[in-house]
Design a protein around this motif. Structure first.
Motif, PDB file in Angstrom:
ATOM      1  N   GLY A  86      -1.866  11.625  -8.208  1.00  0.00           N
ATOM      2  CA  GLY A  86      -0.855  11.023  -7.355  1.00  0.00           C
ATOM      3  C   GLY A  86      -0.863  11.460  -5.902  1.00  0.00           C
ATOM      4  O   GLY A  86      -0.033  11.010  -5.112  1.00  0.00           O
ATOM      5  N   GLU A  87      -1.785  12.350  -5.524  1.00  0.00           N
ATOM      6  CA  GLU A  87      -1.819  12.784  -4.125  1.00  0.00           C
ATOM      7  C   GLU A  87      -2.358  11.678  -3.213  1.00  0.00           C
ATOM      8  O   GLU A  87      -2.933  10.710  -3.686  1.00  0.00           O
ATOM      9  N   SER A  98      -5.553   1.554  -7.576  1.00  0.00           N
ATOM     10  CA  SER A  98      -4.153   1.301  -7.886  1.00  0.00           C
ATOM     11  C   SER A  98      -3.409   2.632  -7.969  1.00  0.00           C
ATOM     12  O   SER A  98      -4.006   3.695  -8.050  1.00  0.00           O
ATOM     13  N   LYS A  99      -2.085   2.529  -7.971  1.00  0.00           N
ATOM     14  CA  LYS A  99      -1.272   3.732  -8.072  1.00  0.00           C
ATOM     15  C   LYS A  99      -1.557   4.466  -9.383  1.00  0.00           C
ATOM     16  O   LYS A  99      -1.699   5.692  -9.410  1.00  0.00           O
ATOM     17  N   VAL A 135     -12.462   6.460  -0.947  1.00  0.00           N
ATOM     18  CA  VAL A 135     -11.160   5.805  -1.090  1.00  0.00           C
ATOM     19  C   VAL A 135     -10.593   5.520   0.300  1.00  0.00           C
ATOM     20  O   VAL A 135     -10.495   6.430   1.126  1.00  0.00           O
ATOM     21  N   VAL A 136     -10.237   4.251   0.582  1.00  0.00           N
ATOM     22  CA  VAL A 136      -9.609   3.936   1.862  1.00  0.00           C
ATOM     23  C   VAL A 136      -8.145   3.560   1.690  1.00  0.00           C
ATOM     24  O   VAL A 136      -7.383   3.580   2.646  1.00  0.00           O
ATOM     25  N   GLY A 137      -7.745   3.228   0.472  1.00  0.00           N
ATOM     26  CA  GLY A 137      -6.357   2.835   0.285  1.00  0.00           C
ATOM     27  C   GLY A 137      -5.921   3.016  -1.157  1.00  0.00           C
ATOM     28  O   GLY A 137      -6.736   2.971  -2.077  1.00  0.00           O
ATOM     29  N   VAL A 138      -4.620   3.237  -1.318  1.00  0.00           N
ATOM     30  CA  VAL A 138      -4.031   3.319  -2.661  1.00  0.00           C
ATOM     31  C   VAL A 138      -2.899   2.307  -2.701  1.00  0.00           C
ATOM     32  O   VAL A 138      -2.012   2.319  -1.847  1.00  0.00           O
ATOM     33  N   LEU A 139      -2.943   1.411  -3.680  1.00  0.00           N
ATOM     34  CA  LEU A 139      -1.890   0.409  -3.797  1.00  0.00           C
ATOM     35  C   LEU A 139      -0.637   1.048  -4.359  1.00  0.00           C
ATOM     36  O   LEU A 139      -0.706   2.018  -5.112  1.00  0.00           O
ATOM     37  N   PHE A 143       0.830  -1.204   0.000  1.00  0.00           N
ATOM     38  CA  PHE A 143       0.000   0.000   0.000  1.00  0.00           C
ATOM     39  C   PHE A 143       0.861   1.249   0.000  1.00  0.00           C
ATOM     40  O   PHE A 143       1.852   1.338   0.721  1.00  0.00           O
ATOM     41  N   LEU A 144       0.475   2.204  -0.820  1.00  0.00           N
ATOM     42  CA  LEU A 144       1.164   3.488  -0.869  1.00  0.00           C
ATOM     43  C   LEU A 144       0.561   4.414   0.193  1.00  0.00           C
ATOM     44  O   LEU A 144       1.258   5.038   0.974  1.00  0.00           O
TER      45      LEU A 144
END
Lengths: 442, 401
Positions: free
Chosen positions: A170-171, A160-161, A187-191, A139-140
């Motif tokens: 990209g923020e 996804s990224k 959104v809860v997460g960014v891979l 995760f990013l």
């Protein structure tokens, strides 16, 4: 002494520079052909989850018509996917360490401040939070959604990224919203950069393509009745009650790939027992009117059965190995030519007392320098070839066309070792001269 | 031919170089024959006829944005409007599109009691579907307008007439395939009368064993997503596509799922085969280059080493032609030895491949063409060095060590 030999070798290489260059070039070409095909084949067939590929299983239940076996196979085999109700039941029974349903839908994706006209059709993966831990996704920003989202079907999303770049430049987008069709998701997460090769968990035809960019809880897809009929394969041995999505959810139509991760391989039998007892329970309710044939299949077993591995890449490796042999033979004849010009030098050195071992050492050093330079050249050319392949093989994920450090090291070592081996013959022929005869002719 | 004996003797004295040469030719031959065979096999797969009027067909996957009860009427309205666009030869709705990788399959049986005889791809649509695909009827007739019906999904469950592809008819009735017209076959256990046979219409999956098998029913489907197949007049595709989209988007709630010309569908379907055959041709090219350079270099070196001999022969009265002939004959002998070895190893490799990867073995004509090609290659590579050797003046040659 060693440094002196290196100096001598370099001098000799320089004296015969055009021949040396030709030998290096030919070795480089052979090496790059071999390593390009080997890299592609290696990346396509490698184990995607080295630590746990033997304890992540596809659950297959024999849910089919009482009248005929699935696909009428002589040896009865269950479908590769299961129905929505079985998926929900198996998750609720919670007998495995992790449960990963693989479903999905297509929807129009846009940001809240964008107009509907700017929305784009996007493929969404519906799964569970276990997806991220089972497949070790990095995760990013943020993390996977909490257990409660899986249970109640909250409208949360992991992207996804690449998708984060497109939507939010990209923020850190955790907490922001996006709209899928008519529903707002948070959104809860960014891979981070993530790929799985081969991507065995879904449709085998897409095993070498990149994963989807949007992930939502499976329960959310179920609750919101999001269904796309031309996205994944689905098979029904019995028509749903009516044309509604809720009827499809309640039907015997199978389409959800269901994976479980167990704590260890030993639990496989235990989980199979559980599946048998589950099917027996369901039989009592009037479902599963066929012999009990449940299966747990690993990712590679599944891909093999579905013939996802193309033999092309393996054939290419064999042809490339033959090609390398040809290039080495060619280089060998060049080296032989090179050394033939050295008979006088050999005779002189032998006459003043050098042992044949000394000479072998010295000339082997020279050929290994050719091999190393050829290997480095081959490495550069391999990267070029892989780049070309990634443009050519549009149906394969670009991630296949990349080398890791081990492969790069292997390239140079392969080149050096094979050059030394193929150089031995010219060397032995070169030092086999009789000093007296040679010196006389000078 | 009187050069033959001296050549063989000189080979014996310089066996190492000769052996290398022979091995190189053998390996080149082995790879060449197998790579060309594989490349041509791939090309043959790509070149298969889909049965469609490939350059003039495109399709649009879209929804019918009305309540279920009105879908049939909406679909019919859409079809009328699209057919009226200028430049449209024929437009129809279809349950699937060949080679897209997404479609339906059915079980086909000749007798009601057998489980099934074979599998087949399935397409359902209105009576204009055949003309919109551009497939050709080779026996029987097309569907009549009164045979057409509408279903939500899986039209083969409701159809009573069917048209099949010739490949399917042949697999059921062998050489009597034309007799299938008028017979009843069982599609997923439902009896249907075959009214016609079309030449070719491939199924949705290009790598499927029975990709040539197809069943078509006159049943329109009004499911979530419908596929409009539009066949246009030549060179009108781009304009018609834009106009069709403009019309479709004029209906509120319309979502366009996919727009693709059939040429693009085919390119995508065979991208693996195309890429593989391009790679193989690349390999063949690299191979020929390396081998030609190798032969050239070795011949040149072999000749330089023999300057003195050439000079003596020239001084003794040998003509330039004789010198050239000598080296070309030498090259030919070595190449032939390489080819002999190469044929053996090519067969071994081909058998190994066919056992390991379910491929056919290389037919013998490839060996023949390969041999001729290798001989020519060898001769071409040696011409220049031999020519240079022949130009040596006897006087200069004798002065060299």
């Amino acid at each position: 002494m060693f440094i002196y030999y290196v100096k001598l070798a370099c001098l000799s290489l320089w004296q015969t520079r055009s021949l040396s260059f030709l030998a290096i070039l030919i070795i480089g070409v052979g090496i790059s052909a071999t390593m390009t095909t080997y890299t592609i084949n290696y990346m396509m067939t490698k184990d995607p989850l080295p630590e746990k590929s033997d304890r992540v299983f596809l659950v297959r239940l024999n849910n089919w018509s009482p009248e005929a076996a699935y696909r009428n196979r002589a040896e009865e085999q269950p479908p590769t996917y299961i129905s929505v109700q079985d998926t929900l039941n198996l998750i609720a029974q919670n007998k495995a360490k992790r449960h990963v349903p693989i479903a999905g839908f297509k929807e129009m994706l846009r940001l809240p401040d964008q107009n509907a006209i700017d929305a784009e059709v996007s493929m969404v993966r519906a799964t569970s939070r276990d997806f991220f831990s089972t497949f070790d996704t990095p995760f990013l920003y943020g993390s996977s959604w909490p257990k409660s989202s899986d249970v109640s079907g909250e409208q949360v999303v992991v992207i996804s990224k690449a998708m984060n770049e497109v939507l939010f430049s990209g923020e850190n987008s955790v907490g922001r919203s996006l709209i899928l069709g008519e529903n707002q998701f948070t959104v809860v997460g960014v891979l981070n950069e993530w790929f799985l090769l081969p991507r065995f968990y879904g449709d085998s035809m897409r095993a070498f393509q990149a994963p989807r960019d949007i992930f939502v809880p499976f329960q959310t897809q179920v609750n919101l009745e999001l269904w796309t009929s031309n996205l994944q394969s689905f098979e029904c041995w019995k028509e749903p009650e009516n044309a509604t999505v809720s009827a499809l959810w309640a039907s015997e139509c199978v389409w959800v790939f269901f994976w479980v991760e167990l704590n260890s391989v030993d639990e496989k039998a235990e989980y199979l027992d559980f599946l048998d007892s589950y099917v027996k329970e369901q039989q009592a309710l009037g479902r599963f009117q066929r012999p009990i044939v449940n299966q747990l299949q690993t990712g590679s077993e599944y891909l093999q059965e579905r013939r996802a591995y193309s033999s092309d890449s393996e054939i290419a490796v064999w042809l490339a190995v033959c090609f390398l042999a040809l290039c080495l033979l060619n280089a060998m004849s060049i080296i032989m030519t090179k050394f033939q010009g050295k008979t006088a030098e050999v005779a002189l050195r032998r006459a003043v007392g050098a042992s044949s071992l000394d000479l072998v050492q010295q000339y082997a050093l020279e050929t290994s320098i050719i091999g190393v330079i050829g290997g480095v050249l081959g490495l550069i050319m391999t990267h070029l070839c892989l780049y070309i392949s990634s443009q050519l093989y549009t149906h394969l994920s670009k991630d296949i066309m990349s080398m890791n450090v081990e492969l790069m090291l292997a390239t140079v070592i392969l080149s050096t070792v094979s050059s030394v081996l193929f150089g031995l013959f010219p060397i032995f022929r070169a030092i086999g001269v009789e000093p007296a005869k040679q010196l006389k002719s000078l | 031919m009187r050069d033959l004996l001296p050549i063989l003797k000189s080979l014996k004295s310089n066996y190492a170089a000769a052996l290398l040469f022979v091995l190189q030719v053998a390996i080149t031959f082995t790879i060449l024959v197998n790579a060309i065979f594989l490349a041509i096999e791939k090309q043959a797969v790509v070149a298969r006829e889909s049965g469609l009027d490939e350059h003039n067909v495109f399709y649009i996957a879209t929804n019918l944005p009305v309540p279920d009860a009105e879908k049939k009427a909406q679909l019919e309205q859409d079809l009328i409007n699209i057919n009226e666009i200028l430049g449209v030869k024929s437009a129809a709705v279809s349950s699937g599109i060949p080679l897209t990788g997404w479609g339906r399959l059915v079980e086909v049986a000749v007798n009601p009691d057998t489980k099934y005889d074979t599998f087949s791809g399935y397409y359902g649509g209105d009576v204009k579907l055949l003309s919109s695909f551009g497939v050709e009827i080779v026996a029987g007739r097309a569907f009549k307008i009164d045979e057409e019906s509408t279903a939500r999904v899986d039209g083969f469950k409701y159809a009573s007439e069917a048209i099949v592809t010739k490949a399917l008819a042949v697999s059921l009735f062998d050489s009597q395939w034309q007799s299938i017209v008028g017979k009843t076959i069982y599609i997923n256990n439902k009896p249907q009368r075959v009214v016609g046979v079309v030449e070719t219409l491939q199924a949705a999956w290009p790598s499927w064993v029975v990709v040539e098998h197809g069943v078509i029913s006159p049943v329109k489907e009004t499911d979530d997503i419908v596929n409009f197949v539009v066949r246009t007049d030549p060179n009108e595709q781009q304009r018609v596509q834009e106009q069709t989209l403009a019309y479709l988007m004029s209906v509120y709630g319309r979502k366009i799922d996919k727009v693709e010309t059939f040429n693009d569908v085919k390119r995508r379907a065979y991208s693996a085969e195309n890429a593989a055959s391009k790679t193989l041709f690349g390999v063949i090219f690299g191979l020929l280059l390396v081998t030609t350079l190798g032969i050239y270099g070795q011949s040149r070196y072999g000749i330089i080493k023999r300057f003195k001999l050439i000079g003596i022969r020239r001084a003794m009265g040998a003509s330039k032609g004789e010198i050239m002939r000598y080296f070309m004959l030498e090259n030919m002998i070595l190449t032939c030895m390489g080819i002999l070895l190469g044929i053996i190893s090519a067969i071994v490799l081909s058998i190994a491949f066919s056992n390991a990867f379910e491929l056919g073995t290389v037919p013998s004509r490839y060996m023949l063409f390969g041999s001729v090609g290798m001989l020519l290659l060898g001769q071409i590579a040696v011409v220049y060095p031999a020519f240079r050797a022949a130009q040596l003046s006897p006087a200069v040659a004798t002065r060299v060590i």
